[in-house]
Motif scaffolding. Structure first.
Motif, PDB file in Angstrom:
ATOM      1  N   GLY A  19       0.669  -1.197  -0.207  1.00 18.76           N
ATOM      2  CA  GLY A  19      -0.004   0.029   0.039  1.00 18.76           C
ATOM      3  C   GLY A  19       0.978   1.364  -0.080  1.00 18.76           C
ATOM      4  N   TYR A  21       1.198   5.238   2.077  1.00 21.58           N
ATOM      5  CA  TYR A  21       0.630   5.769   3.088  1.00 21.58           C
ATOM      6  C   TYR A  21       1.027   7.238   2.950  1.00 21.58           C
ATOM      7  N   GLU A  68      -2.547   8.043   7.212  1.00 19.79           N
ATOM      8  CA  GLU A  68      -3.536   7.136   6.893  1.00 19.79           C
ATOM      9  C   GLU A  68      -2.658   6.388   5.624  1.00 19.79           C
ATOM     10  N   TRP A  69      -3.568   5.512   5.054  1.00 21.15           N
ATOM     11  CA  TRP A  69      -2.813   4.525   4.085  1.00 21.15           C
ATOM     12  C   TRP A  69      -4.101   4.088   3.212  1.00 21.15           C
ATOM     13  N   THR A  70      -3.554   3.771   1.885  1.00 19.32           N
ATOM     14  CA  THR A  70      -4.478   3.173   1.215  1.00 19.32           C
ATOM     15  C   THR A  70      -3.804   1.697   0.670  1.00 19.32           C
TER      16      THR A  70
END
Length: 703
Positions: A19, A21, A68-70
């Motif tokens: 991911g 971030y 935050e992360w994806t």
């Protein structure tokens, strides 16, 4: 300053998958973007004890207020998303290459009905074919002028084109045959587009096929006795070859490749790219970046690849990309490049041959670009003034330090210990004021003690000069007993002659060490700073500031402080201090190497009066080693051509007085010559000097 524990995600919240971030500050601005194969493992590294983090990472996590992360499915998707977010948010803690909008490209607007050849800068547009970049716009125009004879593609602007179509009269290029004049319908839109495509193919490196086709047409015209057409084709071939000659062949196998080199220091990095098409260098570009995060060479390469190919597709991404270090891991980056090209792309480090040699050339260009960038930065008056003010503010000085002296110690495992003093006035090097010192107060390796001795000698001499010229109001030199003399060893330290402005008015003799600095910088941390301050205190000098610059983390240390002063990463003051420190290191190690080389070249035969280099070599060649020469009699020495009995007696006396050193060494082979050598054996090559009586050179890292 935020506490990272205040926004640390709870255990189990972060997924263990690939991911991207984002760290945000208290104003919700994105300050850092990163990617990871495992988000859980990567983010855990940011929330450890602050003392264990790199200073730049520590600054980032204490500036941030949230993370935050994806989650993505593959590392390649993470790479693409990271690039998109860096472009979108421009985070302050990410490596950002200064864009290259100033580089001119040769562009062909294939998205227009009548494609146009022109010079373009700035962002690339969809549907436009680009070639380059070139170093100068005039280089593009020279190339285009040669090629318009063969490929008369439109080069005029939209206004000129419409005006010619309205009046029915082409421009000058149309009359002289360097434009096919589609504005007045001399050529159909389809034929003009085909002409533009041929121009693009030739510029892309597919030159051999087109030249052979022109040569066949020339031969056919000659056979049909159409000599004017054959001559015109001959001139076209000559023009194309001349255009090709502007780019020398660097790779004989007609390789299409981009070569990327990186030159870096603690604060900045320069990237240079050579674009090779058809074995010829078709373009060159470069960037300089501030290293605002802890980053390896491989990571710098990865960011350069993103910058270079993030918006490219097809043939704009070459089959081969040569780099100085591979990203870690390399597979996602290679897969991403393959996806951008639509075919396999080889990403590797060249190991030998022409490609490695060309990579060394690109590396030299990167190094020169970094030096040029630093030189321009240092030569700017406004920048220098700001740097001095920043140093003054950070160190709490009353005024800007217009004269700064920096000291460094250099040795090789405790041997040949020397020191350097470099001087910067108004932010510029004053090389006539540089001084070199030999450490004489003790033997062995002790940087702290060496620094104390050098500072003491330099400023004792300064005080002696002030006393001699009657500048002391109390008539007594501070820090010294009445009638004490300056350190005699200090007189040998100054090796360069000062300028005429440093001469006294009474006798015209040089006033060495006569001018005090406002700031003394030492290469090292708290121990070296304490030693320098102690030396000044012992001499009674209290109006000169002292600081140290520790090389590993670029921290500034002040006397008596437990914690260093951390200047901002982009500070001009930090850049100036680093430049001064590096210059002191260069000057010291140059002197140390000179002394070491001189020591290894020395021989007891040097003290024999009237014995020149030729006869010394004849002696060593005859006896094979100094050990055998030392055991020879006067009669045996007289057998050497050119050596008389008187000279032989002098040689025997000189060798008897000399204390034997370590074993003799054959400088041609590095072989140590011991007692088991056969009489008369020649260990050195004819004419090759042999090291005589000098100790073995110890292998070790120079400091």
């Amino acid at each position: 300053m935020a506490d990272p524990s205040s926004y640390r995600p709870r255990p189990g919240e972060i997924p263990d998958s690939p991911g991207v971030y984002r760290f945000r500050d208290e104003h919700r601005r994105v300050i850092y973007v990163g990617k990871a194969k495992s988000l859980r493992q990567r983010l855990a590294n940011y929330f450890q004890d602050l003392a264990g983090l790199h200073p730049r990472t520590r600054s980032m996590v204490t500036t941030a207020a949230s993370v935050e992360w994806t989650v993505v499915s593959t590392e390649v998707e993470a790479l693409q998303l990271e690039y998109s977010w860096i472009k979108e948010y421009d985070p302050r803690f990410n490596v950002k290459y200064r864009d290259d909008k100033s580089y001119p490209y040769l562009a062909v607007t294939m998205n227009e009905e009548f494609p146009r050849v022109q010079v373009m800068r700035g962002h690339k547009r969809k549907g436009v074919r680009y070639f380059g970049p070139y170093a100068h716009a005039w280089a593009i125009r020279d190339t285009v002028d040669l090629m318009l004879r063969v490929f008369p593609v439109r080069t005029c602007s939209a206004g000129v084109f419409k005006n010619a179509a309205r009046t029915g009269r082409p421009c000058l290029l149309g009359y002289i045959g360097k434009c096919s004049a589609p504005c007045v319908e001399r050529i159909s839109p389809e034929d003009h587009r085909e002409l533009a495509e041929e121009f693009c193919d030739f510029m892309a490196g597919r030159t051999g096929t087109y030249l052979r086709r022109l040569e066949r047409r020339m031969a056919e015209a000659a056979e049909e006795m159409e000599y004017e057409r054959a001559a015109r084709l001959r001139d076209d071939i000559g023009a194309l070859k001349k255009a090709m000659e502007k780019n020398a062949v660097v790779l004989a196998d007609a390789t299409d490749a981009d070569l990327i080199a990186v030159a870096e220091d603690e604060l900045e990095a320069a990237v240079q790219i050579f674009h090779v098409r058809g074995g010829r260098v078709r373009g060159q570009r470069g960037w300089v970046t501030d290293k605002v995060e802890e980053i390896t060479t491989g990571a710098l390469v990865e960011h350069a690849l993103q910058q270079l190919y993030g918006e490219e597709t097809g043939d704009a991404v070459p089959r081969e990309v040569l780099v100085p270090a591979l990203p870690d891991p390399v597979e996602p980056v290679q897969e991403w490049l393959t996806g951008r090209r639509g075919a396999n792309v080889s990403l590797r480090v060249p190991q030998r041959g022409d490609k490695k040699a060309l990579m060394e050339t690109v590396q030299r260009n990167a190094q020169q670009a970094l030096v040029l960038h630093k030189t321009k930065r240092a030569s700017d008056l406004t920048t220098r003034s700001r740097a001095l003010e920043e140093i003054s503010d950070a160190l709490g000085l009353d005024s800007a330090p217009l004269r700064i002296e920096c000291y460094d110690i250099s040795h090789l495992q405790g041997d040949d210990v020397v020191a350097s003093m470099v001087v910067f006035e108004d932010g510029l090097a004053r090389k006539s004021e540089y001084r070199r010192f030999q450490i004489k107060g003790f033997a062995g390796q002790d940087d702290v003690r060496s620094m104390h001795e050098v500072i003491t000698r330099r400023f004792r001499r300064y005080l002696a000069e002030k006393e001699r010229t009657g500048e002391w109001t109390d008539g007594e030199e501070p820090g010294a007993e009445p009638g004490a003399q300056a350190d005699p060893g200090a007189a040998s330290a100054g090796l360069a002659e000062p300028p005429a402005s440093t001469l006294t008015e009474d006798d015209g003799r040089p006033k060495r060490f006569a001018y005090p600095p406002q700031l003394v910088v030492v290469d090292g941390g708290a121990p070296q700073v304490a030693a320098a301050q102690r030396a000044l205190d012992e001499l009674g000098i209290d109006d000169i500031a002292v600081c140290g610059l520790a090389k590993r983390l670029e921290e500034v240390w002040l006397p008596g402080d437990d914690d260093p002063v951390v200047l901002p990463r982009t500070s001009e003051g930090l850049y100036l201090l680093q430049r001064i420190r590096d210059e002191a290191h260069r000057f010291a190690i140059t002197y140390q190497r000179t002394k070491r080389a001189k020591r290894f070249r020395s021989s007891p035969l040097d003290d024999v009066p009237g014995l020149g280099e030729t006869r010394k070599q004849a002696l060593i060649k005859h006896f094979g080693s100094l050990k055998r020469l030392r055991s020879a009699t006067i009669e045996q020495i007289c057998d050497v051509p050119g050596i008389g009995r008187k000279t032989a007696g002098t040689i025997v006396a000189a060798l008897a007085q000399a204390v034997p050193g370590g074993p003799a060494v054959n400088t041609a082979t590095g072989e140590i010559m011991d007692d088991t050598e056969e009489p008369g054996q020649q260990t050195g090559s004819p004419g090759e000097p042999v090291s005589t009586g000098a100790p073995d050179e110890r292998r070790g890292q120079e400091r």
